[in-house]
Enzyme design. Structure first.
Site, PDB file in Angstrom:
ATOM      1  N   GLY A 172      -5.881  -3.773   7.636  1.00 42.50           N
ATOM      2  CA  GLY A 172      -6.932  -2.764   7.600  1.00 42.50           C
ATOM      3  C   GLY A 172      -8.038  -2.930   8.619  1.00 42.50           C
TER       4      GLY A 172
ATOM      5  N   GLY B 270     -10.814  -2.055   3.027  1.00 42.06           N
ATOM      6  CA  GLY B 270      -9.910  -1.898   4.173  1.00 42.06           C
ATOM      7  C   GLY B 270      -9.924  -0.478   4.712  1.00 42.06           C
ATOM      8  CG  ASP B 271      -6.364   0.764   6.676  1.00 42.22           C
ATOM      9  OD1 ASP B 271      -6.270  -0.187   5.866  1.00 42.22           O
ATOM     10  OD2 ASP B 271      -5.387   1.419   7.057  1.00 42.22           O
TER      11      ASP B 271
ATOM     12  CB  THR C 284       0.684   0.850   5.163  1.00 41.12           C
ATOM     13  OG1 THR C 284       0.750  -0.456   4.576  1.00 41.12           O
ATOM     14  CG2 THR C 284       1.971   1.147   5.904  1.00 41.12           C
ATOM     15  N   GLY C 285      -1.240  -1.302   6.775  1.00 34.50           N
ATOM     16  CA  GLY C 285      -1.240  -2.434   7.704  1.00 34.50           C
ATOM     17  C   GLY C 285      -2.507  -3.246   7.555  1.00 34.50           C
TER      18      GLY C 285
ATOM     19  CB  THR D 224      -0.858   0.004   1.286  1.00 38.51           C
ATOM     20  OG1 THR D 224      -1.793  -1.048   1.188  1.00 38.51           O
ATOM     21  CG2 THR D 224      -1.583   1.329   1.499  1.00 38.51           C
TER      22      THR D 224
HETATM   23  N1  ASP Z   1      -4.240  -1.377   4.830  1.00 33.94           N
HETATM   24  C1  ASP Z   1      -4.446  -2.083   3.596  1.00 33.94           C
HETATM   25  C2  ASP Z   1      -5.758  -2.820   3.676  1.00 33.94           C
HETATM   26  O1  ASP Z   1      -6.056  -3.378   4.695  1.00 33.94           O
HETATM   27  C3  ASP Z   1      -3.378  -3.063   3.295  1.00 33.94           C
HETATM   28  C4  ASP Z   1      -1.969  -2.588   3.539  1.00 33.94           C
HETATM   29  O2  ASP Z   1      -1.744  -1.488   3.977  1.00 33.94           O
HETATM   30  O3  ASP Z   1      -1.023  -3.341   3.279  1.00 33.94           O
HETATM   31  O4  ASP Z   1      -6.453  -2.863   2.690  1.00 33.94           O
END
Ligand code: ASP
Length: 358
Positions: free
Chosen positions: A278, A254-255, A275-276, A224
């Site tokens: 979500g 997601g987030d 990022t993470g 992301t």
């Molecule tokens: N946050 C993103 C999601 O959950 C994925 C990511 O940041 O790697 O869609």
């Protein structure tokens, strides 16, 4: 004729009465920004991420590492140049994100991960710290640069978030060129999906959370992209763009397109891009929480970012990171994973690029 002249005189009178007020509003607004400009003279900065996760040196070839660093540098220099030349934080954020969206290295735009059905569904959002305006799109499948559509939702629609087909109809109306969904195909992302689908066959999926609970599956989400910037006028902006998580189903969102979770900006505090994992970032309202800790508790950006990323998110069972810049140009690049692709450039042009923890 007399009637027309009378009408003209009346219109002039009305406009004449209205204008001084409008002008004085404008004057006071530009006065404010001039004061800010004086306070923050030349104090601008930009920070970006290209995803967080189990990014380990031992799993990375030298050439891939060099490719990531080169693309991060290329992207951040685009935004830095815009800021240096007096451009807005929002312009720097979107143009920087465009570079990463166009690269297959990142899970955004070209390079987006695949859904369970083998399609690509993209999410993005932007927020302007000066006005608290925001725009977002979710689940779009034919938009080459979703961050640009998020910006257009903010600027050209009365709404904050559009999704799926409706978002694409809006895009067509606003003159966006749609791409064929095959544009988003990359072999490596497709193979990630195949590996997960194989794994699912051998390991019974016990509940609908297990597809993401498996670390192998969860960690195939990297990449992301996001950016936060402070411009010479003291204005902050943030943006985030993603393909989401590999093997996502049921139009999962997601987030990244959720204002307050994936993206937040407020001139009074900071601009944040997340990022993470979500699901946890939504529940923790990560981006807004960092801003709120600064606003209501007086924490510094670094303290607020640590509190949320090192305590609140892991306590829920989630992982990931953020990049953020505050109104004074201080920066946080906080993550609780093994690595996060990241870079920062300040007004002196000093560049920091990182991938792993140390
Ligand atoms: N946050 C993103 C999601 O959950 C994925 C990511 O940041 O790697 O869609």
């Amino acid at each position: 004729m007399t009637k027309i002249l009378t009408l003209f005189a009346l219109i002039s009178l009305v406009l004449g009465c209205e204008n001084p007020q409008k002008t004085s509003e404008k004057t006071s607004k530009s006065d404010q920004s001039e004061i800010k400009n004086a306070e923050n003279a030349e104090n601008f900065g930009i920070v970006i991420h290209g995803g967080a996760g189990t990014i380990l040196k031992e799993n990375m070839s030298d050439s891939l590492e060099a490719a990531y660093k080169a693309k991060l540098e290329e992207a951040i220099r685009v935004g830095h140049e815009i800021l240096k030349n007096g451009g807005t934080a929002m312009e720097a954020v979107t143009k920087t994100i465009n570079v990463m969206e166009d690269s297959p290295l990142f899970n955004a735009g070209k390079g987006a991960v695949f859904t369970h059905e083998g399609t690509n569904e993209l999410d993005a959002s932007v927020m302007d710290g000066a006005t608290l305006n925001a725009g977002a799109v979710a689940g779009v499948t034919r938009i080459k640069n979703p961050i640009d559509l998020a910006l257009s939702v903010m600027n050209d629609s009365p709404h904050v978030m559009l999704s799926g087909k409706g978002a694409e109809t809006f895009a067509i109306e606003k003159g966006f060129q749609l791409v064929d969904p095959s544009y988003f195909f990359t072999e490596s992302r497709f193979q990630s999906l195949q590996r997960i689908l194989e794994k699912e066959k051998t390991e019974a999926v016990k509940d609908n959370k297990s597809a993401f609970a498996d670390p192998f599956i969860k960690d195939s989400k990297f990449g992301t992209v996001g950016c936060a910037a402070l411009d010479k006028n003291g204005n902050l902006a943030a943006g985030t763009s993603t393909g989401g998580m590999t093997n996502k189903r049921w139009n999962r969102i997601g987030d990244a397109p959720i204002i307050g979770a994936g993206t937040y900006a407020n001139n009074a505090t900071c601009a944040v891009s997340s990022t993470g994992w979500g699901e946890f970032f939504i529940r923790a309202m990560v981006a807004h929480d960092i801003s709120a800790l600064m606003e209501y508790k007086g924490l510094s950006l670094q303290e607020a970012a640590k509190e949320v990323i090192q305590k609140k998110v892991p306590a829920l069972g989630g992982d990931g990171g953020i990049v953020s810049i505050d109104k004074d140009g201080n920066v946080a690049m906080e993550f609780n994973t093994a690595g996060m692709y990241r870079a920062h450039m300040n007004s002196d042009g000093e560049l920091i690029i990182g991938i792993y923890k140390d």
